[in-house]
Design a protein around this motif. Structure first.
Motif, mmCIF file in Angstrom:
data_model
loop_
_atom_site.group_PDB
_atom_site.id
_atom_site.type_symbol
_atom_site.label_atom_id
_atom_site.label_comp_id
_atom_site.label_asym_id
_atom_site.label_seq_id
_atom_site.Cartn_x
_atom_site.Cartn_y
_atom_site.Cartn_z
ATOM 1 N N TYR A 94 -6.708 18.056 -1.261
ATOM 2 C CA TYR A 94 -5.719 17.061 -1.674
ATOM 3 C C TYR A 94 -4.349 17.493 -1.169
ATOM 4 O O TYR A 94 -3.903 18.616 -1.466
ATOM 5 N N LEU A 95 -3.701 16.638 -0.368
ATOM 6 C CA LEU A 95 -2.362 16.943 0.136
ATOM 7 C C LEU A 95 -1.346 16.496 -0.912
ATOM 8 O O LEU A 95 -1.233 15.296 -1.190
ATOM 9 N N SER A 96 -0.635 17.462 -1.469
ATOM 10 C CA SER A 96 0.322 17.101 -2.520
ATOM 11 C C SER A 96 1.434 18.133 -2.626
ATOM 12 O O SER A 96 1.232 19.302 -2.288
ATOM 13 N N GLN A 98 2.323 19.582 -5.058
ATOM 14 C CA GLN A 98 1.935 20.581 -6.058
ATOM 15 C C GLN A 98 0.958 21.611 -5.468
ATOM 16 O O GLN A 98 0.509 22.517 -6.187
ATOM 17 N N GLY A 99 0.657 21.512 -4.180
ATOM 18 C CA GLY A 99 -0.344 22.429 -3.621
ATOM 19 C C GLY A 99 0.252 23.732 -3.134
ATOM 20 O O GLY A 99 1.478 23.906 -3.123
ATOM 21 N N GLY A 100 -0.613 24.632 -2.716
ATOM 22 C CA GLY A 100 -0.185 25.879 -2.087
ATOM 23 C C GLY A 100 0.353 25.549 -0.694
ATOM 24 O O GLY A 100 -0.185 24.671 -0.023
ATOM 25 N N THR A 101 1.435 26.219 -0.285
ATOM 26 C CA THR A 101 2.070 25.856 0.993
ATOM 27 C C THR A 101 1.237 26.289 2.190
ATOM 28 O O THR A 101 0.775 27.423 2.263
ATOM 29 N N MET A 137 -9.271 22.005 -3.305
ATOM 30 C CA MET A 137 -8.090 22.738 -2.814
ATOM 31 C C MET A 137 -6.914 21.772 -2.737
ATOM 32 O O MET A 137 -7.087 20.614 -2.311
ATOM 33 N N GLU A 138 -5.751 22.197 -3.184
ATOM 34 C CA GLU A 138 -4.551 21.364 -3.076
ATOM 35 C C GLU A 138 -3.597 22.063 -2.106
ATOM 36 O O GLU A 138 -3.350 23.276 -2.249
ATOM 37 N N GLY A 148 3.600 9.467 1.131
ATOM 38 C CA GLY A 148 2.145 9.514 1.129
ATOM 39 C C GLY A 148 1.649 10.834 1.693
ATOM 40 O O GLY A 148 2.394 11.558 2.344
ATOM 41 N N GLY A 149 0.375 11.106 1.492
ATOM 42 C CA GLY A 149 -0.224 12.343 1.996
ATOM 43 C C GLY A 149 -0.734 12.243 3.428
ATOM 44 O O GLY A 149 -1.259 13.215 3.972
#
Ligand SMILES: COc1ccccc1CNc1ccc(C(N)=O)cn1
Length: 253
Positions: A94-96, A98-101, A137-138, A148-149
């Motif tokens: 998930y592209l967000s 809030q994810g890990g860079t 995974m984010e 948008g992602g």
């Protein structure tokens, strides 16, 4: 590698699938990109994929069910391409914000998968229960918010595809040389010899490959120290680099 992209804007992905090095990788069948539109998995006449948020507040939230069906379909497609579809072989990413860079280390790690399913959110995001049930995974491409992602998904795909074996030819082999990992790139020059009164560093015209490699490494170190002291801090030279660093230590002050 097989990429399934869950998106309500599939047309955007021609930017990766039809142009440049990534487009060529698709053409050569080194990479498959399949866009799957959650609208095709709705049951109402309006093909709803978003609704007002519970608890009120601005904007809309993407509903779980159409996305769940789209992800299930993506997994069936991945297995048609001979890919195992468990999380270890085909993660749902998930592209967000809030994810890990994302960084080069993560890109290299992503190359291990046969396939991946990229989930692109829009509006205020996606119903948390979908994320709980389906997302492995984010990932974020940086600390900023987009509409948008999709662009982050294309950035991720581009960074992974360019690192697949046999995709980058000679440029990749150039990247393979031992000075690149963990340092910023050196300056590049090409014809003409003079541009608006500016010339090219003599060493690059010398044909002396050892001196040219040394000059490039020194420039990478100087740039990394000046522009990204954080990267320089983390840089762990290998034996060859440590040897060279010792030799050039007064040049890179
Ligand atoms: C309000 O948008 C969202 C809210 C929640 C999730 C996804 C989105 C879609 N937007 C994104 C996506 C990724 C990145 C990133 N930094 O990787 C930036 N924006």
């Amino acid at each position: 590698m097989y990429f399934a992209v869950i998106t309500i804007l599939p047309e955007m992905f021609t930017a990766v699938s039809e142009f440049g090095i990534t487009g060529r990788a698709v053409q050569n069948k080194q990479v498959t990109i399949e866009c799957i539109n959650p609208r095709d998995f709705t049951t109402d006449n309006y093909r709803r994929i978003d609704e007002r948020p519970f608890g009120g507040g601005p904007g809309m939230v993407m509903m779980a069910e159409p996305l769940a069906k789209a992800i299930e379909y993506a997994k069936s497609q991945a297995s048609q391409h001979g890919c195992a579809t468990d999380a270890a072989h085909c993660p749902v990413i998930y592209l967000s914000p809030q994810g890990g860079t994302l960084n080069e280390t993560k890109v290299m790690a992503l190359r291990q998968y046969d396939a991946m399913i990229l989930l692109c959110g829009r509006y205020e995001g996606i119903d948390e229960r979908l994320l709980q049930r389906y997302v492995d995974m984010e990932i974020s491409i940086g600390d900023f918010v987009l509409t948008g992602g999709e662009l982050p998904a294309m950035v991720l795909m581009d960074s992974v595809i360019r690192r697949l074996p046999d995709v980058m030819g000679d440029a990749k082999s150039a990247e393979q040389d031992s000075f690149v990992e963990g340092l910023l790139d050196c300056p590049h020059y090409t014809k003409p010899h003079e541009f608006e009164g500016l010339t090219v560093p003599e060493v690059l015209l010398s044909g002396h490959h050892a001196n040219i490699a040394k000059w490039r490494f020194v420039e990478q170190v100087k740039r990394t120290k000046q522009r990204r002291p954080d990267l320089w801090q983390q840089f762990t030279p290998n034996a060859e680099q440590a040897r060279l660093l010792k030799k050039v230590k007064d040049e890179i002050k």
